[in-house]
Every structure is written in structure tokens, then in C-alpha cells.
Design a protein around this motif. Sequence first.
Motif, PDB file in Angstrom:
ATOM      1  N   TRP A  60       0.820  -1.204   0.000  1.00 38.64           N
ATOM      2  CA  TRP A  60       0.000   0.000   0.000  1.00 38.64           C
ATOM      3  C   TRP A  60       0.862   1.265   0.000  1.00 38.64           C
ATOM      4  CZ3 TRP A  60      -4.922   0.003  -1.016  1.00 38.64           C
ATOM      5  CH2 TRP A  60      -5.684   1.137  -0.740  1.00 38.64           C
ATOM      6  N   LEU A  61       1.895   1.267   0.800  1.00 39.99           N
ATOM      7  CA  LEU A  61       2.731   2.463   0.924  1.00 39.99           C
ATOM      8  C   LEU A  61       4.012   2.378   0.112  1.00 39.99           C
ATOM      9  CD1 LEU A  61       2.335   3.180   4.749  1.00 39.99           C
ATOM     10  CD2 LEU A  61       1.145   4.253   2.836  1.00 39.99           C
ATOM     11  N   ARG A  62       4.307   1.219  -0.431  1.00 40.65           N
ATOM     12  CA  ARG A  62       5.522   1.076  -1.230  1.00 40.65           C
ATOM     13  C   ARG A  62       5.140   0.455  -2.557  1.00 40.65           C
ATOM     14  NH1 ARG A  62      10.491  -2.645   0.642  1.00 40.65           N
ATOM     15  NH2 ARG A  62       9.159  -4.208  -0.321  1.00 40.65           N
ATOM     16  N   PRO A  63       4.853   1.298  -3.561  1.00 43.74           N
ATOM     17  CA  PRO A  63       4.397   0.783  -4.858  1.00 43.74           C
ATOM     18  C   PRO A  63       5.449  -0.098  -5.535  1.00 43.74           C
ATOM     19  CG  PRO A  63       4.026   3.148  -4.672  1.00 43.74           C
ATOM     20  CD  PRO A  63       4.881   2.749  -3.517  1.00 43.74           C
ATOM     21  N   GLY A  64       4.966  -0.841  -6.551  1.00 47.02           N
ATOM     22  CA  GLY A  64       5.862  -1.624  -7.366  1.00 47.02           C
ATOM     23  C   GLY A  64       6.772  -0.747  -8.210  1.00 47.02           C
ATOM     24  N   ALA A  65       7.607  -1.382  -8.985  1.00 49.32           N
ATOM     25  CA  ALA A  65       8.662  -0.663  -9.707  1.00 49.32           C
ATOM     26  C   ALA A  65       8.189   0.035 -10.973  1.00 49.32           C
ATOM     27  CB  ALA A  65       9.789  -1.637 -10.060  1.00 49.32           C
ATOM     28  N   TYR A  66       7.045  -0.333 -11.493  1.00 45.84           N
ATOM     29  CA  TYR A  66       6.632   0.138 -12.807  1.00 45.84           C
ATOM     30  C   TYR A  66       5.376   1.003 -12.734  1.00 45.84           C
ATOM     31  CZ  TYR A  66       9.790  -3.655 -13.922  1.00 45.84           C
ATOM     32  OH  TYR A  66      10.888  -4.478 -13.971  1.00 45.84           O
ATOM     33  N   TRP A  67       5.368   2.051 -13.570  1.00 46.36           N
ATOM     34  CA  TRP A  67       4.249   2.995 -13.606  1.00 46.36           C
ATOM     35  C   TRP A  67       3.762   3.195 -15.028  1.00 46.36           C
ATOM     36  CZ3 TRP A  67       2.037   4.925  -9.260  1.00 46.36           C
ATOM     37  CH2 TRP A  67       2.774   4.846  -8.064  1.00 46.36           C
ATOM     38  N   GLY A  68       2.454   3.409 -15.150  1.00 42.83           N
ATOM     39  CA  GLY A  68       1.901   3.833 -16.410  1.00 42.83           C
ATOM     40  C   GLY A  68       2.029   5.333 -16.571  1.00 42.83           C
ATOM     41  N   GLN A  69       1.553   5.834 -17.705  1.00 39.39           N
ATOM     42  CA  GLN A  69       1.700   7.255 -18.013  1.00 39.39           C
ATOM     43  C   GLN A  69       0.626   8.108 -17.360  1.00 39.39           C
ATOM     44  OE1 GLN A  69       0.291   5.072 -19.974  1.00 39.39           O
ATOM     45  NE2 GLN A  69      -1.522   6.040 -20.867  1.00 39.39           N
ATOM     46  N   GLY A  70      -0.408   7.482 -16.859  1.00 41.60           N
ATOM     47  CA  GLY A  70      -1.481   8.209 -16.195  1.00 41.60           C
ATOM     48  C   GLY A  70      -2.631   8.516 -17.127  1.00 41.60           C
ATOM     49  N   THR A  71      -3.822   8.564 -16.558  1.00 41.22           N
ATOM     50  CA  THR A  71      -5.016   8.933 -17.316  1.00 41.22           C
ATOM     51  C   THR A  71      -5.854   9.873 -16.459  1.00 41.22           C
ATOM     52  OG1 THR A  71      -6.903   8.061 -18.582  1.00 41.22           O
ATOM     53  CG2 THR A  71      -6.365   6.905 -16.543  1.00 41.22           C
ATOM     54  N   GLN A  72      -6.349  10.941 -17.084  1.00 40.77           N
ATOM     55  CA  GLN A  72      -7.071  11.974 -16.352  1.00 40.77           C
ATOM     56  C   GLN A  72      -8.526  11.572 -16.141  1.00 40.77           C
ATOM     57  OE1 GLN A  72      -5.973  15.171 -15.146  1.00 40.77           O
ATOM     58  NE2 GLN A  72      -7.994  15.121 -14.159  1.00 40.77           N
TER      59      GLN A  72
END
Length: 120
Positions: free
Chosen positions: A103-115
Motif C-alpha cells: 500500500w505504501l511502497r508501490p511496485g517498480a513500474y508505472w503507467g503514463q497516467g489517465t485523467q
Amino acid sequence: QVQLVESGGGLVQAGGSLRLSCTASGNTFNINYMGWYRQPPEKQRETVASIRFSGTAAYAGSVKGRFTISRDNGNNTIYLQMNNLKPEDTAVYYCNAGSDGSWLRPGAYWGQGTQVTVSS
């Protein structure tokens, strides 16, 4: 490396619904943790919901009962069904994944985001 692609954001009136999708590609064989995070305007990022390969899910108190996270392991995709949206749900929503995470320590990979924008 793992690539995450989100879709499904947009503009909706309060009380409406949206469904976000996030598909992982690349070296996905050891992805166990996936989640959705959001960053409202001028605020810090916060965890919205998370799900493990087993299907165990967790939710922020502000969205519990309104949002549902689900996972299609065969297609390396997670979804966030958002119902009864409120203006305070307005934010950029990011998909996250990793072989480990919490919950407080996300995984290593992120998407670009969506509004996601909810009008009152």
C-alpha cells in the motif's frame, strides 16, 4: 522491463461511472502486485486500490463501496470500476505494478497516467 498502458479516463458528471483499464506487457511473468494510485490537483499521490495475483484486494477508505478493482491474469490487465463518482475523485490516475509492492511502497513500474475529471 514492464510497460503499463492505461485507458478509460475522461470527463463525467457527479454520480456517474467510469472504468479504467491497465494492460501490462514485456517481462510480466513475475508481476504479483498491481494497483491504482491517483494524484489530485496540487495534492500528493495517494493509493486508491491494490490487488495481488491471488486476487486479494484492498481499497482506500474514501473509495470503498464505490470502486472495484479486478484482475485478468491471463491478459495481464487490471480494471478499476468507479461508480458514484464525486468531484473529489478528480485526479490523474496511475497504474502501478511490480513483483512486490504494498500500500505504501508501490511496485517498480508505472503507467503514463489517465485523467479523470468529475464535474459537480
